[in-house]
Design a protein around this motif. Structure first.
Motif, PDB file in Angstrom:
ATOM      1  N   ILE A   1       0.844  -1.202   0.000  1.00  0.00           N
ATOM      2  CA  ILE A   1       0.000   0.000   0.000  1.00  0.00           C
ATOM      3  C   ILE A   1       0.882   1.257   0.000  1.00  0.00           C
ATOM      4  O   ILE A   1       0.596   2.226  -0.721  1.00  0.00           O
ATOM      5  CB  ILE A   1      -0.947  -0.009   1.218  1.00  0.00           C
ATOM      6  N   ILE A   2       1.941   1.255   0.787  1.00  0.00           N
ATOM      7  CA  ILE A   2       2.864   2.392   0.833  1.00  0.00           C
ATOM      8  C   ILE A   2       3.522   2.580  -0.529  1.00  0.00           C
ATOM      9  O   ILE A   2       3.602   3.708  -1.042  1.00  0.00           O
ATOM     10  CB  ILE A   2       3.914   2.182   1.941  1.00  0.00           C
ATOM     11  N   GLU A   3       3.981   1.500  -1.133  1.00  0.00           N
ATOM     12  CA  GLU A   3       4.584   1.581  -2.469  1.00  0.00           C
ATOM     13  C   GLU A   3       3.605   2.188  -3.476  1.00  0.00           C
ATOM     14  O   GLU A   3       3.968   3.081  -4.247  1.00  0.00           O
ATOM     15  CB  GLU A   3       5.002   0.187  -2.954  1.00  0.00           C
ATOM     16  N   ASP A   4       2.381   1.689  -3.471  1.00  0.00           N
ATOM     17  CA  ASP A   4       1.380   2.174  -4.429  1.00  0.00           C
ATOM     18  C   ASP A   4       1.156   3.673  -4.283  1.00  0.00           C
ATOM     19  O   ASP A   4       1.112   4.409  -5.277  1.00  0.00           O
ATOM     20  CB  ASP A   4       0.050   1.430  -4.228  1.00  0.00           C
ATOM     21  N   GLN A   5       1.001   4.131  -3.037  1.00  0.00           N
ATOM     22  CA  GLN A   5       0.734   5.548  -2.817  1.00  0.00           C
ATOM     23  C   GLN A   5       1.923   6.409  -3.250  1.00  0.00           C
ATOM     24  O   GLN A   5       1.752   7.448  -3.896  1.00  0.00           O
ATOM     25  CB  GLN A   5       0.426   5.802  -1.341  1.00  0.00           C
ATOM     26  N   LEU A   6       3.129   5.976  -2.917  1.00  0.00           N
ATOM     27  CA  LEU A   6       4.306   6.770  -3.279  1.00  0.00           C
ATOM     28  C   LEU A   6       4.500   6.817  -4.787  1.00  0.00           C
ATOM     29  O   LEU A   6       4.892   7.859  -5.334  1.00  0.00           O
ATOM     30  CB  LEU A   6       5.549   6.227  -2.579  1.00  0.00           C
TER      31      LEU A   6
ATOM     32  N   LEU B   1      -2.959   7.419 -11.506  1.00  0.00           N
ATOM     33  CA  LEU B   1      -2.868   8.382 -10.402  1.00  0.00           C
ATOM     34  C   LEU B   1      -4.102   8.386  -9.530  1.00  0.00           C
ATOM     35  O   LEU B   1      -4.053   8.838  -8.383  1.00  0.00           O
ATOM     36  CB  LEU B   1      -2.608   9.781 -10.947  1.00  0.00           C
ATOM     37  N   ASN B   2      -5.216   7.897 -10.045  1.00  0.00           N
ATOM     38  CA  ASN B   2      -6.456   7.898  -9.256  1.00  0.00           C
ATOM     39  C   ASN B   2      -7.023   6.489  -9.166  1.00  0.00           C
ATOM     40  O   ASN B   2      -6.804   5.665 -10.029  1.00  0.00           O
ATOM     41  CB  ASN B   2      -7.499   8.817  -9.881  1.00  0.00           C
TER      42      ASN B   2
END
Length: 365
Positions: free
Chosen positions: A72-77, A364-365
């Motif tokens: 999840i952190i990877e995806d957001q960054l 991005l979304n």
């Protein structure tokens, strides 16, 4: 093959207008002047590199050390344009460190933009602990360091420590095993800090925060890093951890030796690091300022708008400069032939338009 035609490109430290780029197999294959030069174009940058971030998308990794959390952190960054990062762990118990290391070891074969771990502590100075938990701070022993690196099995890429409290053999062992060492959470005086940089400590953690300050009769760590020919430093450009006027001074003094980190955390209501978002910043329950709420693109904007730093210099602070520190400047951090096609596209207002990771566009979304 993927192509960009008639786009401005940041490469070799400069903005080159109206360029043509070809990408194949996740790498940049070709860059040249575009044939057609008709339009006002967006700017293509290297993907951002953040060497100190604790979490994103509501996930604080040390509080939720799991494969799901790091994904999840990877995806957001990636959606924010950070295409390379080190996940950071603050001073904590050996059990928490080992649990987090185990997750990264297991995840390593599937990781994308996470390059490994930055251990910020526990081998720091309690006098400059900031938001770190005092009870977990300790001096390192050589045996502990050997066991830590052996268990880490290559996942520990960077460590923040207070060199004035550590034995020389500990520092040398870490350097010999290619861990990037950062002087931080330290009360070292000018002489001690200079000695540490001469010994091989390469950089400095969040310049001005949690360290001996500049005083006219006690120059402290900032003066030592300003004066050293090679030592680098990270800085948090949110205007809260360091005033923008002081960021401006640091950039003028250090130039390519200064780089940006977000030091970003996530809301957390359990465990030793309970970060609460208040007025655009994160604080601990006792009100101590903790990590930031910044993205790397916001950091670049702040440098340009508030710190009298040129756009080219600010981009380098988020890309090439940290890449050089970790000795990956031929792979990431700049748009050159054979580098990874990690790309960030922004418009003239510095608004994010597109992100590409190894040539693949990120939604991005």
């Amino acid at each position: 093959m993927q192509t960009f035609d008639d786009i401005d490109v940041f490469t070799n430290g400069q903005i080159h207008k109206h360029q043509h780029i070809e990408i194949q197999n996740g790498k940049i294959q070709y860059i040249a002047d575009a044939i057609n030069k008709d339009s006002d174009t967006d700017l293509l940058l290297p993907g951002f590199i953040d060497l100190q971030i604790y979490g994103a998308a509501g996930k604080l990794f040390s509080a939720e050390p799991s494969l799901e959390s790091i994904r999840i952190i990877e995806d957001q960054l990636l959606r924010e344009g950070t295409t390379s990062f080190l996940i950071c762990l603050a001073t904590n118990t050996p059990e928490v460190f080992n649990e987090c290391i185990s997750v990264i070891k297991e995840y390593e074969k599937d990781s994308r933009n996470c390059m490994g771990l930055h251990l910020e502590g526990p081998f720091i100075n309690p006098e400059k602990r900031g938001a770190h938990v005092k009870e977990y701070i300790r001096k390192a022993s050589l045996d502990e360091i050997k066991q830590l690196l052996d268990f880490g099995d290559g996942t520990i890429k960077m460590m923040t420590l207070a060199p004035e409290l550590q034995d020389d053999e500990v520092i040398q062992y870490l350097l010999d095993h290619e861990v990037v060492l950062s002087l931080g959470h330290s009360n070292a005086n000018f002489k001690q800090a200079t000695t540490a940089y001469n010994q091989g400590i390469q950089t400095t953690t969040h310049l001005f925060n949690a360290m001996s300050p500049i005083q006219h009769r006690a120059p402290g760590i900032p003066t030592a890093v300003f004066s050293h020919p090679t030592a680098m430093a990270s800085i948090i450009a949110d205007g809260l951890h360091v005033d923008f006027e002081v960021v401006k001074i640091a950039a003028k003094m250090m130039k390519e030796r200064l780089f940006l980190i977000t030091d970003a955390v996530a809301e957390c209501n359990s465990g030793p690091y309970q970060h609460h978002a208040i007025d655009g910043k994160f604080v601990m329950p006792d009100g101590t300022l903790s990590g930031s709420a910044m993205t790397m693109l916001q950091s670049i904007k702040n440098c340009v708008k508030h710190c009298d730093i040129s756009l080219t210099e600010a981009i380098n602070m988020a890309t090439l400069n940290p890449a050089k520190l970790i000795k990956k400047e031929n792979e990431i951090g700049q748009l050159v032939v054979n580098a990874e096609a990690n790309l960030v596209r922004i418009n003239e207002k510095m608004e994010l338009q597109q992100v590409f990771f190894r040539g693949a566009e990120i939604k991005l979304n």
